[in-house]
Design a protein around this motif. Structure first.
Motif, PDB file in Angstrom:
ATOM      1  N   GLU A 158       0.861  -1.183   0.000  1.00  0.00           N
ATOM      2  CA  GLU A 158       0.000   0.000   0.000  1.00  0.00           C
ATOM      3  C   GLU A 158       0.893   1.226   0.000  1.00  0.00           C
ATOM      4  N   GLY A 159       0.824   1.980  -1.071  1.00  0.00           N
ATOM      5  CA  GLY A 159       1.631   3.184  -1.158  1.00  0.00           C
ATOM      6  C   GLY A 159       1.801   3.616  -2.593  1.00  0.00           C
ATOM      7  N   VAL A 160       2.710   4.528  -2.792  1.00  0.00           N
ATOM      8  CA  VAL A 160       3.024   5.032  -4.129  1.00  0.00           C
ATOM      9  C   VAL A 160       4.416   4.529  -4.491  1.00  0.00           C
ATOM     10  N   ALA A 161       4.481   3.767  -5.568  1.00  0.00           N
ATOM     11  CA  ALA A 161       5.762   3.205  -6.000  1.00  0.00           C
ATOM     12  C   ALA A 161       6.792   4.305  -6.208  1.00  0.00           C
ATOM     13  N   LEU A 162       8.021   3.979  -5.944  1.00  0.00           N
ATOM     14  CA  LEU A 162       9.129   4.927  -6.083  1.00  0.00           C
ATOM     15  C   LEU A 162       9.150   5.571  -7.469  1.00  0.00           C
ATOM     16  N   THR A 163       8.829   4.791  -8.488  1.00  0.00           N
ATOM     17  CA  THR A 163       8.856   5.295  -9.862  1.00  0.00           C
ATOM     18  C   THR A 163       7.693   6.232 -10.175  1.00  0.00           C
ATOM     19  N   ASP A 164       6.659   6.248  -9.338  1.00  0.00           N
ATOM     20  CA  ASP A 164       5.479   7.087  -9.572  1.00  0.00           C
ATOM     21  C   ASP A 164       5.423   8.305  -8.667  1.00  0.00           C
ATOM     22  N   ARG A 165       6.420   8.476  -7.842  1.00  0.00           N
ATOM     23  CA  ARG A 165       6.386   9.580  -6.875  1.00  0.00           C
ATOM     24  C   ARG A 165       6.836  10.876  -7.530  1.00  0.00           C
ATOM     25  N   GLY A 166       6.115  11.917  -7.204  1.00  0.00           N
ATOM     26  CA  GLY A 166       6.549  13.251  -7.578  1.00  0.00           C
ATOM     27  C   GLY A 166       7.377  13.772  -6.423  1.00  0.00           C
ATOM     28  N   GLN A 167       6.930  14.870  -5.865  1.00  0.00           N
ATOM     29  CA  GLN A 167       7.611  15.403  -4.697  1.00  0.00           C
ATOM     30  C   GLN A 167       7.169  14.595  -3.491  1.00  0.00           C
ATOM     31  N   TYR A 168       8.105  14.070  -2.781  1.00  0.00           N
ATOM     32  CA  TYR A 168       7.833  13.206  -1.643  1.00  0.00           C
ATOM     33  C   TYR A 168       8.761  13.647  -0.539  1.00  0.00           C
ATOM     34  N   GLY A 169       8.203  13.986   0.592  1.00  0.00           N
ATOM     35  CA  GLY A 169       9.097  14.493   1.620  1.00  0.00           C
ATOM     36  C   GLY A 169       8.543  14.373   3.013  1.00  0.00           C
ATOM     37  N   PHE A 170       8.954  15.289   3.821  1.00  0.00           N
ATOM     38  CA  PHE A 170       8.630  15.305   5.236  1.00  0.00           C
ATOM     39  C   PHE A 170       7.122  15.290   5.451  1.00  0.00           C
ATOM     40  N   GLY A 171       6.689  14.498   6.406  1.00  0.00           N
ATOM     41  CA  GLY A 171       5.281  14.471   6.769  1.00  0.00           C
ATOM     42  C   GLY A 171       4.440  13.467   6.003  1.00  0.00           C
ATOM     43  N   GLU A 172       5.031  12.745   5.060  1.00  0.00           N
ATOM     44  CA  GLU A 172       4.284  11.731   4.309  1.00  0.00           C
ATOM     45  C   GLU A 172       4.023  10.523   5.206  1.00  0.00           C
ATOM     46  N   LEU A 173       2.819   9.979   5.109  1.00  0.00           N
ATOM     47  CA  LEU A 173       2.541   8.741   5.819  1.00  0.00           C
ATOM     48  C   LEU A 173       3.377   7.633   5.198  1.00  0.00           C
ATOM     49  N   PRO A 174       3.807   6.676   6.002  1.00  0.00           N
ATOM     50  CA  PRO A 174       4.632   5.601   5.441  1.00  0.00           C
ATOM     51  C   PRO A 174       3.827   4.676   4.535  1.00  0.00           C
ATOM     52  N   ASP A 175       4.502   4.145   3.532  1.00  0.00           N
ATOM     53  CA  ASP A 175       3.935   3.068   2.746  1.00  0.00           C
ATOM     54  C   ASP A 175       3.892   1.846   3.661  1.00  0.00           C
ATOM     55  N   ARG A 176       3.012   0.888   3.308  1.00  0.00           N
ATOM     56  CA  ARG A 176       2.884  -0.320   4.128  1.00  0.00           C
ATOM     57  C   ARG A 176       3.043  -1.563   3.263  1.00  0.00           C
ATOM     58  N   ILE A 177       3.764  -2.511   3.805  1.00  0.00           N
ATOM     59  CA  ILE A 177       3.818  -3.842   3.212  1.00  0.00           C
ATOM     60  C   ILE A 177       3.204  -4.769   4.252  1.00  0.00           C
ATOM     61  N   ILE A 178       2.118  -5.426   3.840  1.00  0.00           N
ATOM     62  CA  ILE A 178       1.352  -6.285   4.736  1.00  0.00           C
ATOM     63  C   ILE A 178       1.567  -7.740   4.330  1.00  0.00           C
ATOM     64  N   LEU A 179       1.844  -8.585   5.303  1.00  0.00           N
ATOM     65  CA  LEU A 179       1.893 -10.028   5.076  1.00  0.00           C
ATOM     66  C   LEU A 179       0.755 -10.657   5.865  1.00  0.00           C
ATOM     67  N   TYR A 180       0.007 -11.534   5.204  1.00  0.00           N
ATOM     68  CA  TYR A 180      -1.170 -12.151   5.803  1.00  0.00           C
ATOM     69  C   TYR A 180      -0.834 -13.550   6.320  1.00  0.00           C
ATOM     70  N   ARG A 181      -0.921 -13.709   7.641  1.00  0.00           N
ATOM     71  CA  ARG A 181      -0.500 -14.923   8.322  1.00  0.00           C
ATOM     72  C   ARG A 181      -1.267 -16.170   7.874  1.00  0.00           C
ATOM     73  N   GLU A 182      -2.568 -16.168   7.949  1.00  0.00           N
ATOM     74  CA  GLU A 182      -3.340 -17.377   7.643  1.00  0.00           C
ATOM     75  C   GLU A 182      -3.207 -17.806   6.181  1.00  0.00           C
ATOM     76  N   PRO A 183      -3.295 -16.900   5.214  1.00  0.00           N
ATOM     77  CA  PRO A 183      -3.086 -17.330   3.829  1.00  0.00           C
ATOM     78  C   PRO A 183      -1.682 -17.878   3.578  1.00  0.00           C
ATOM     79  N   LEU A 184      -0.674 -17.273   4.188  1.00  0.00           N
ATOM     80  CA  LEU A 184       0.690 -17.772   3.997  1.00  0.00           C
ATOM     81  C   LEU A 184       0.855 -19.167   4.595  1.00  0.00           C
ATOM     82  N   ILE A 185       0.297 -19.391   5.785  1.00  0.00           N
ATOM     83  CA  ILE A 185       0.374 -20.715   6.396  1.00  0.00           C
ATOM     84  C   ILE A 185      -0.363 -21.730   5.528  1.00  0.00           C
ATOM     85  N   ALA A 186      -1.539 -21.368   5.051  1.00  0.00           N
ATOM     86  CA  ALA A 186      -2.311 -22.280   4.200  1.00  0.00           C
ATOM     87  C   ALA A 186      -1.559 -22.581   2.906  1.00  0.00           C
TER      88      ALA A 186
END
Length: 139
Positions: free
Chosen positions: A73-101
């Motif tokens: 979840e976020g804006v890919a590095l290649t698609d970013r314009g001005q990106y700086g102070f105060g930006e919310l962090p991008d998130r990488i989510i790993l899903y426990r139950e699907p990965l175990i399954a």
């Protein structure tokens, strides 16, 4: 607690099986530890450029399915314009139950699937799309 022996026998009780039927059951903390271990094992050149990115784990995606293993979840590095102070962090989510399954309840396979999912989602941060990931063998 994680089994020390990766060839340990599966639990004998159905109560210890996950909803997906997998024989491996991990607490949130145990799963997070596996994710951190796999993240630490990634090459430095892959993780050094991760700026303002957080890694989180969740039980399942919002739709409750077992199909999605991870999400960027976020804006890919290649698609970013001005990106700086105060930006919310991008998130990488790993899903426990699907990965175990998806790992079939095997600890070594779970580690491998976590590794692949981390690489896949980090690639999205760098602007690599699913088509290119499939071409490279990571999709």
């Amino acid at each position: 607690m994680l089994p020390d022996d990766p060839d340990a026998h599966p639990p004998e009780s159905d109560d210890e099986r996950t909803e997906s039927g997998a024989a491996l059951s991990l607490t949130e903390e145990e799963f997070e530890r596996l994710v951190v271990d796999e993240l630490d094992a990634l090459p430095d050149e892959m993780v050094e450029g991760l700026d303002n990115v957080i890694f989180v784990t969740e039980a399942r995606p919002e739709d409750g399915s077992l199909d999605l293993l991870g999400l960027y979840e976020g804006v890919a590095l290649t698609d970013r314009g001005q990106y700086g102070f105060g930006e919310l962090p991008d998130r990488i989510i790993l899903y426990r139950e699907p990965l175990i399954a998806h790992a079939g309840g095997e600890l070594d396979e779970l580690r491998e699937q976590i590794h692949i999912t981390l690489v896949h989602e980090i690639a999205h941060f760098y602007g690599i799309d699913d088509e290119e990931l499939h071409r490279l063998g990571w999709g």
